[in-house]
Each structure stands twice: as structure tokens, then as C-alpha cells.
Design an enzyme around this catalytic site. Structure first.
Site, PDB file in Angstrom:
ATOM      1  N   CYS A   1       0.859  -1.191   0.000  1.00 51.92           N
ATOM      2  CA  CYS A   1       0.000   0.000   0.000  1.00 51.92           C
ATOM      3  C   CYS A   1       0.893   1.237   0.000  1.00 51.92           C
ATOM      4  O   CYS A   1       2.109   1.118  -0.100  1.00 51.92           O
ATOM      5  CB  CYS A   1      -0.966  -0.003   1.175  1.00 51.92           C
ATOM      6  SG  CYS A   1      -0.207   0.257   2.772  1.00 51.92           S
ATOM      7  N   SER A   2       0.314   2.397   0.134  1.00 50.78           N
ATOM      8  CA  SER A   2       1.111   3.611  -0.009  1.00 50.78           C
ATOM      9  C   SER A   2       2.195   3.725   1.062  1.00 50.78           C
ATOM     10  O   SER A   2       3.315   4.082   0.757  1.00 50.78           O
ATOM     11  CB  SER A   2       0.236   4.857  -0.062  1.00 50.78           C
ATOM     12  OG  SER A   2      -0.668   4.869   1.003  1.00 50.78           O
TER      13      SER A   2
END
Length: 103
Positions: free
Chosen positions: A8-9
């Protein structure tokens, strides 16, 4: 043992999902190593793991990451936003296992 990572980010939101996946795997007797990795570490992580699942916030990188992973005969897929939002570790684990079986 098969190894999968969630990307994810920043790696934070997926950490909670990893714990739920690990609990589900333990209950079901599935031996799997699961980790949460930030998007900027994808290239180094895909070398060490068998497959990757992307969080909805980085789904836009799916084609790029699939191309990179394919060079190593590894798979990448995106987690459904609804499943991710509900932190459904069991469904994401099922997706990870299916992805690993294709690899």
C-alpha cells in the site's frame, strides 16, 4: 513456505489486514508468510516473496507492478476495495492462496 506481501502507499493500513490474515491462516492450518510493504519497496520485496496483493490506494500501479513481477515469474493482483475496507482477512487470504496456486 509460500510468502506473500500486501503493498500500500505506506504499509500502515495493510499491517492490520496482515494480522487478520495471519489469524485466519492459523485457524485454517495454512502455512504462509505475510508482510506489509510500502509501495516504494515493491521492487526489493517482489524478489523475496512469491506474490503481491495491492491495496486499493495503489491499484493504479497494478499494470506496472505486474510487468515487473512477470519478469520473475511472480504474480500481482489488487484487493477488492470493499474487502479491503472491511479488513476481511479471510477473503484476502483466500485471494492470496489462489494467487499463489497460479504461480
Amino acid at each position: 513456505m509460500k510468502k506473500v506481501f500486501l503493498c500500500c502507499s505506506a504499509g500502515m493500513s495493510t499491517s492490520m489486514l496482515v494480522k487478520k490474515m495471519e489469524q485466519s491462516a492459523a485457524q485454517r492450518g495454512i502455512e504462509i508468510e505475510i508482510a506489509a510493504v510500502p509501495m516504494d519497496e515493491f521492487s526489493s520485496a517482489i524478489v523475496k516473496y512469491d506474490a503481491c496483493l495491492l491495496g486499493p490506494q495503489v491499484k493504479y500501479k497494478l499494470a506496472d507492478f505486474q510487468t515487473e513481477a512477470a519478469k520473475l515469474n511472480k504474480s500481482v493482483a489488487a484487493i477488492e476495495p470493499m474487502v479491503y475496507g472491511m479488513m476481511n482477512g479471510e477473503k484476502v487470504l483466500d485471494q492470496a492462496v489462489a494467487l499463489l496456486e497460479k504461480a
